[in-house]
Design an enzyme around this catalytic site. Structure first.
Site, PDB file in Angstrom:
ATOM      1  CG  HIS A 125      -5.225   1.452   0.920  1.00  8.95           C
ATOM      2  ND1 HIS A 125      -3.988   1.665   0.389  1.00  8.95           N
ATOM      3  CD2 HIS A 125      -4.045   0.870   2.139  1.00  8.95           C
ATOM      4  CE1 HIS A 125      -3.316   1.294   0.628  1.00  8.95           C
ATOM      5  NE2 HIS A 125      -3.094   0.614   2.149  1.00  8.95           N
ATOM      6  CD  GLU A 126      -5.858   0.526   5.463  1.00 11.29           C
ATOM      7  OE1 GLU A 126      -5.023  -1.200   5.909  1.00 11.29           O
ATOM      8  OE2 GLU A 126      -5.277   1.458   5.509  1.00 11.29           O
ATOM      9  CG  HIS A 136      -3.676  -3.600   3.066  1.00  8.77           C
ATOM     10  ND1 HIS A 136      -2.236  -4.463   3.136  1.00  8.77           N
ATOM     11  CD2 HIS A 136      -3.916  -3.238   2.971  1.00  8.77           C
ATOM     12  CE1 HIS A 136      -1.283  -3.536   3.012  1.00  8.77           C
ATOM     13  NE2 HIS A 136      -2.124  -2.569   3.415  1.00  8.77           N
TER      14      HIS A 136
END
Length: 137
Positions: A127-128, A131
């Site tokens: 998820h990061e 980003h």
């Protein structure tokens, strides 16, 4: 220093730039901000606090881990569907994640490291990393 969470979609969609030793204060701020939100958050990318640098902080089984310039070098062939939330966005959204990922990164002292993450921690890392690539769930 604890920083406010960025919710500007256009800013969050920018790709991260390589981090260097001059960016350690941004790394510390990211770590502090994640620690302050630990009740409702398990990971942050630097763009979520207004930085364009390639830095993430994740909860690795309860231990906060800071990674500069992380790269996924291997991923499991098997994937699964899940739903994720994000402090920068409202609601939860479906996405597909690998069961495990292997990541090459630099630690807080800029020593090169490599680690395999599995299960929920692997999901957080992915998820990061999204980003950092400007990808929002």
């Amino acid at each position: 220093m604890i920083r406010p969470i960025v919710k500007d979609i256009l800013f969050l969609q920018r790709k991260a730039e390589k981090a260097g030793r001059k960016d350690t204060s941004e790394g510390r701020d990211l770590y502090d901000t994640l620690a302050a939100h630990s009740e409702d958050c398990v990971g942050l990318a630097a763009n979520m606090i207004g930085s364009t640098k390639a830095i993430i902080a994740v909860s690795d089984n309860g231990h906060l881990l800071l990674m500069y310039n992380p790269e996924i070098t291997k991923a499991s062939p098997s994937t699964y569907e899940t739903e994720e939330g994000c402090l920068s966005l409202s609601g939860r959204r479906p996405c597909r994640r690998h069961d495990w990922v292997e990541v090459r990164y630099e630690d807080e002292n800029f020593h090169k490291k490599k680690k395999r993450f599995q299960g929920f921690t692997a999901e957080i890392v992915q998820h990061e990393m999204d980003h950092l690539a400007g990808i929002l769930i």
